[in-house]
Design a protein around this motif. Sequence first.
Motif, PDB file in Angstrom:
ATOM      1  N   ALA A  10     -11.656   5.535 -15.941  1.00  0.00           N
ATOM      2  CA  ALA A  10     -10.720   6.256 -16.829  1.00  0.00           C
ATOM      3  C   ALA A  10     -10.333   7.629 -16.288  1.00  0.00           C
ATOM      4  CB  ALA A  10     -11.357   6.416 -18.215  1.00  0.00           C
ATOM      5  N   THR A  11     -11.186   8.245 -15.470  1.00  0.00           N
ATOM      6  CA  THR A  11     -10.920   9.611 -15.010  1.00  0.00           C
ATOM      7  C   THR A  11     -10.123   9.655 -13.709  1.00  0.00           C
ATOM      8  OG1 THR A  11     -13.109   9.500 -14.029  1.00  0.00           O
ATOM      9  CG2 THR A  11     -12.913  10.704 -16.113  1.00  0.00           C
ATOM     10  N   GLY A  12      -9.736   8.501 -13.188  1.00  0.00           N
ATOM     11  CA  GLY A  12      -9.003   8.479 -11.917  1.00  0.00           C
ATOM     12  C   GLY A  12      -7.501   8.523 -12.120  1.00  0.00           C
ATOM     13  N   ILE A  14      -5.220   6.004 -11.633  1.00  0.00           N
ATOM     14  CA  ILE A  14      -4.730   4.868 -12.441  1.00  0.00           C
ATOM     15  C   ILE A  14      -5.169   5.067 -13.891  1.00  0.00           C
ATOM     16  CG2 ILE A  14      -5.040   2.378 -12.863  1.00  0.00           C
ATOM     17  CD1 ILE A  14      -3.279   2.783 -10.482  1.00  0.00           C
ATOM     18  N   ALA A  36     -16.494   6.350 -16.019  1.00  0.00           N
ATOM     19  CA  ALA A  36     -16.254   7.220 -14.852  1.00  0.00           C
ATOM     20  C   ALA A  36     -17.463   7.077 -13.932  1.00  0.00           C
ATOM     21  CB  ALA A  36     -16.106   8.665 -15.303  1.00  0.00           C
ATOM     22  N   ASN A  37     -17.418   7.784 -12.823  1.00  0.00           N
ATOM     23  CA  ASN A  37     -18.628   7.823 -11.993  1.00  0.00           C
ATOM     24  C   ASN A  37     -19.485   8.992 -12.444  1.00  0.00           C
ATOM     25  OD1 ASN A  37     -20.408   7.063  -9.992  1.00  0.00           O
ATOM     26  ND2 ASN A  37     -19.548   8.535  -8.545  1.00  0.00           N
ATOM     27  N   GLN A  39     -17.689  12.321 -13.539  1.00  0.00           N
ATOM     28  CA  GLN A  39     -16.910  13.393 -14.201  1.00  0.00           C
ATOM     29  C   GLN A  39     -17.156  13.319 -15.710  1.00  0.00           C
ATOM     30  OE1 GLN A  39     -13.249  15.031 -12.822  1.00  0.00           O
ATOM     31  NE2 GLN A  39     -12.782  13.105 -11.772  1.00  0.00           N
ATOM     32  N   LEU A  84     -22.748   0.128 -17.137  1.00  0.00           N
ATOM     33  CA  LEU A  84     -21.334  -0.103 -16.815  1.00  0.00           C
ATOM     34  C   LEU A  84     -20.985  -1.576 -17.062  1.00  0.00           C
ATOM     35  CD1 LEU A  84     -19.063   1.632 -15.561  1.00  0.00           C
ATOM     36  CD2 LEU A  84     -19.784   0.808 -13.319  1.00  0.00           C
ATOM     37  N   VAL A 100     -12.606   2.716  -8.017  1.00  0.00           N
ATOM     38  CA  VAL A 100     -12.258   2.599  -6.605  1.00  0.00           C
ATOM     39  C   VAL A 100     -13.395   1.929  -5.831  1.00  0.00           C
ATOM     40  CG1 VAL A 100     -13.004   4.990  -6.081  1.00  0.00           C
ATOM     41  CG2 VAL A 100     -11.384   3.854  -4.577  1.00  0.00           C
ATOM     42  N   LYS A 123      -8.265  -3.300  -5.978  1.00  0.00           N
ATOM     43  CA  LYS A 123      -8.022  -4.365  -5.003  1.00  0.00           C
ATOM     44  C   LYS A 123      -9.259  -4.707  -4.187  1.00  0.00           C
ATOM     45  CE  LYS A 123      -5.011  -1.397  -3.503  1.00  0.00           C
ATOM     46  NZ  LYS A 123      -3.710  -0.967  -3.034  1.00  0.00           N
ATOM     47  N   GLU A 124     -10.116  -3.664  -3.914  1.00  0.00           N
ATOM     48  CA  GLU A 124     -11.283  -3.930  -3.067  1.00  0.00           C
ATOM     49  C   GLU A 124     -12.189  -4.985  -3.700  1.00  0.00           C
ATOM     50  OE1 GLU A 124     -10.455  -0.908  -4.225  1.00  0.00           O
ATOM     51  OE2 GLU A 124     -10.281   0.549  -2.596  1.00  0.00           O
ATOM     52  N   GLY A 203      -5.346   8.431  -5.858  1.00  0.00           N
ATOM     53  CA  GLY A 203      -6.696   8.883  -5.525  1.00  0.00           C
ATOM     54  C   GLY A 203      -6.861   9.022  -4.007  1.00  0.00           C
ATOM     55  N   ILE A 206      -7.371   5.569  -1.576  1.00  0.00           N
ATOM     56  CA  ILE A 206      -6.161   4.753  -1.339  1.00  0.00           C
ATOM     57  C   ILE A 206      -5.111   5.557  -0.570  1.00  0.00           C
ATOM     58  CG2 ILE A 206      -5.230   5.223  -3.662  1.00  0.00           C
ATOM     59  CD1 ILE A 206      -3.825   2.539  -3.564  1.00  0.00           C
TER      60      ILE A 206
HETATM   61  P1  NDP Z   1      -9.432   7.601  -8.138  1.00  0.00           P
HETATM   62  O1  NDP Z   1     -10.300   8.046  -7.038  1.00  0.00           O
HETATM   63  O2  NDP Z   1      -8.358   8.496  -8.612  1.00  0.00           O
HETATM   64  O3  NDP Z   1     -10.332   7.204  -9.421  1.00  0.00           O
HETATM   65  C1  NDP Z   1     -11.422   6.360  -9.268  1.00  0.00           C
HETATM   66  C2  NDP Z   1     -12.107   6.122 -10.588  1.00  0.00           C
HETATM   67  O4  NDP Z   1     -13.276   5.327 -10.337  1.00  0.00           O
HETATM   68  C3  NDP Z   1     -12.600   7.386 -11.279  1.00  0.00           C
HETATM   69  O5  NDP Z   1     -12.616   7.168 -12.666  1.00  0.00           O
HETATM   70  C4  NDP Z   1     -14.017   7.533 -10.733  1.00  0.00           C
HETATM   71  O6  NDP Z   1     -14.871   8.312 -11.569  1.00  0.00           O
HETATM   72  C5  NDP Z   1     -14.447   6.085 -10.718  1.00  0.00           C
HETATM   73  N1  NDP Z   1     -15.478   5.843  -9.727  1.00  0.00           N
HETATM   74  C6  NDP Z   1     -15.544   6.327  -8.460  1.00  0.00           C
HETATM   75  N2  NDP Z   1     -16.657   5.885  -7.837  1.00  0.00           N
HETATM   76  C7  NDP Z   1     -17.301   5.111  -8.729  1.00  0.00           C
HETATM   77  C8  NDP Z   1     -18.538   4.406  -8.698  1.00  0.00           C
HETATM   78  N3  NDP Z   1     -19.311   4.391  -7.590  1.00  0.00           N
HETATM   79  N4  NDP Z   1     -18.911   3.717  -9.778  1.00  0.00           N
HETATM   80  C9  NDP Z   1     -18.147   3.713 -10.902  1.00  0.00           C
HETATM   81  N5  NDP Z   1     -16.984   4.390 -11.014  1.00  0.00           N
HETATM   82  C10 NDP Z   1     -16.556   5.074  -9.922  1.00  0.00           C
HETATM   83  O7  NDP Z   1      -8.839   6.186  -7.675  1.00  0.00           O
HETATM   84  P2  NDP Z   1      -7.408   5.556  -8.013  1.00  0.00           P
HETATM   85  O8  NDP Z   1      -7.150   5.626  -9.478  1.00  0.00           O
HETATM   86  O9  NDP Z   1      -6.401   6.071  -7.065  1.00  0.00           O
HETATM   87  O10 NDP Z   1      -7.655   4.034  -7.589  1.00  0.00           O
HETATM   88  C11 NDP Z   1      -8.435   3.154  -8.367  1.00  0.00           C
HETATM   89  C12 NDP Z   1      -8.223   1.741  -7.828  1.00  0.00           C
HETATM   90  O11 NDP Z   1      -6.857   1.366  -8.039  1.00  0.00           O
HETATM   91  C13 NDP Z   1      -8.467   1.619  -6.311  1.00  0.00           C
HETATM   92  O12 NDP Z   1      -9.021   0.363  -6.037  1.00  0.00           O
HETATM   93  C14 NDP Z   1      -7.061   1.703  -5.716  1.00  0.00           C
HETATM   94  O13 NDP Z   1      -6.946   1.004  -4.494  1.00  0.00           O
HETATM   95  C15 NDP Z   1      -6.242   1.006  -6.812  1.00  0.00           C
HETATM   96  N6  NDP Z   1      -4.847   1.408  -6.842  1.00  0.00           N
HETATM   97  C16 NDP Z   1      -4.515   2.718  -7.075  1.00  0.00           C
HETATM   98  C17 NDP Z   1      -3.199   3.132  -7.105  1.00  0.00           C
HETATM   99  C18 NDP Z   1      -2.839   4.544  -7.416  1.00  0.00           C
HETATM  100  O14 NDP Z   1      -1.644   4.847  -7.532  1.00  0.00           O
HETATM  101  N7  NDP Z   1      -3.773   5.456  -7.583  1.00  0.00           N
HETATM  102  C19 NDP Z   1      -2.120   2.177  -6.830  1.00  0.00           C
HETATM  103  C20 NDP Z   1      -2.567   0.805  -6.655  1.00  0.00           C
HETATM  104  C21 NDP Z   1      -3.888   0.460  -6.649  1.00  0.00           C
HETATM  105  P3  NDP Z   1     -15.087   9.910 -11.299  1.00  0.00           P
HETATM  106  O15 NDP Z   1     -13.792  10.541 -11.718  1.00  0.00           O
HETATM  107  O16 NDP Z   1     -16.227  10.272 -12.168  1.00  0.00           O
HETATM  108  O17 NDP Z   1     -15.358  10.066  -9.831  1.00  0.00           O
END
Ligand code: NDP
Length: 384
Positions: A10-12, A14, A36-37, A39, A84, A100, A123-124, A203, A206
């Motif tokens: 939720a904190t990323g 997307i 989140a991880n 944050q 989780l 991610v 996607k991963e 993020g 990516i």
């Molecule tokens: P971000 O890095 O912005 O966000 C990642 C999110 O995952 C955060 O909420 C983060 O929490 C959480 N996270 C990170 N590490 C872990 C972990 N080890 N365990 C659990 N949660 C974790 O990534 P994006 O939003 O850019 O991308 C997310 C996914 O979407 C990726 O697979 C990316 O390839 C895909 N994607 C993204 C696009 C984009 O426009 N951003 C477009 C198309 C696909 P915290 O904030 O606490 O670190």
Amino acid sequence: MTRSITLLGATGSIGASTLDLVRRERDKWRVVALTANCQAAELAALAREFGAEIAVVADERCLAELREALAGSDIEAAGGAAALVEAASRGADLTVSAIVGCAGLAPTMAAIEQGGMIALANKEALVSAGEVMTAAVERHGATLLPTDSEHNAIFQCLQAGRIEDVRAITLTASGGPFRDWSHEQLKAATPAQALKHPNWDMGAKITIDSATMMNKGLEYIEAHRLFPVGLEKIRILVHPQSVIHSMVEYRDGSTLAQLGPSDMRVPIASCLAWPGRMNTPCAPLDLAALGTLSFFAPDEERFPATRLAREAAEAGGAAPAVLSAANEVAVAAFLAGKVEFTRIALLVAETMAQLHCPAPQTLSEVLAVDAEARRVAAGMLEPA
Ligand code: NDP
């Protein structure tokens, strides 16, 4: 009628785009879990705003901060990998998978097991798990809605025909910030330069994947899993303006394309409202202002990642999981300033050459391959 939603990541980037859309139609959604991880403060603020049932931090060391930030509310706070998965298993009408990396795999599989709709950005997870995930989707009657802009485009274009009539799928790629750079310039590229994507705000991981073109490689494998037309029918085309998000050509010679602004809220909205449509605040395309759309063949000499991904897809079995895990290690090392930009693809290639695991059949076997590939890739980073 309200629908329930869980947002993994939720904190990323997307996560923020998804919540922006949910916020605009607040009365239509009931939020089950936000994760989140680490944050914790940001997550707690979102959980309060959206009235989530539970907030989860994957990193247990951040749970105390989350608990404190949620004190006085009736929102549950939890931490750790098992929490989780438990949150993802609560079942929601729609789960947005936006963690991610392979860290998102287990909770995504847990959501799939509930048989609901999964908007898949992570996607991963699909690249690593491959058939283990697609078989689970089938077994549990879940629906995967592709959220990646390219796959969402293809998904939309496929509504106009039958998959057996597809002659080719073309994944478009912006080419990233280094599209015109020489090999020498690429060797010297810094994380700050690589983090400046020309069209998309995303993020860190990516964004680096876009600069190496590994993002397109992962998407090639993702497309192979989502749209079973055969690898030979999936192509990559560089299109720097990122206006055409992908195309489907049918056997009668018709090519359908989906166009839109470079804003992830468009494909996310398509998943949130599917099979309907919803309003977004995104500015409509102004093609007259754009004037020209251009296209180029990818250069696999300077950007070998798409070739490596094709090799992994052709090899099948554990190879895509090894590719993706090694890439995660290499990207983290580049961001930490430990390796050159051009070493990312080399490290992936070396890990793939060294590690040959049997094809994983279960989630835990996929996770074991992922862990082993990380170990091997990390070992290559150690000074000899
Ligand atoms: P971000 O890095 O912005 O966000 C990642 C999110 O995952 C955060 O909420 C983060 O929490 C959480 N996270 C990170 N590490 C872990 C972990 N080890 N365990 C659990 N949660 C974790 O990534 P994006 O939003 O850019 O991308 C997310 C996914 O979407 C990726 O697979 C990316 O390839 C895909 N994607 C993204 C696009 C984009 O426009 N951003 C477009 C198309 C696909 P915290 O904030 O606490 O670190």
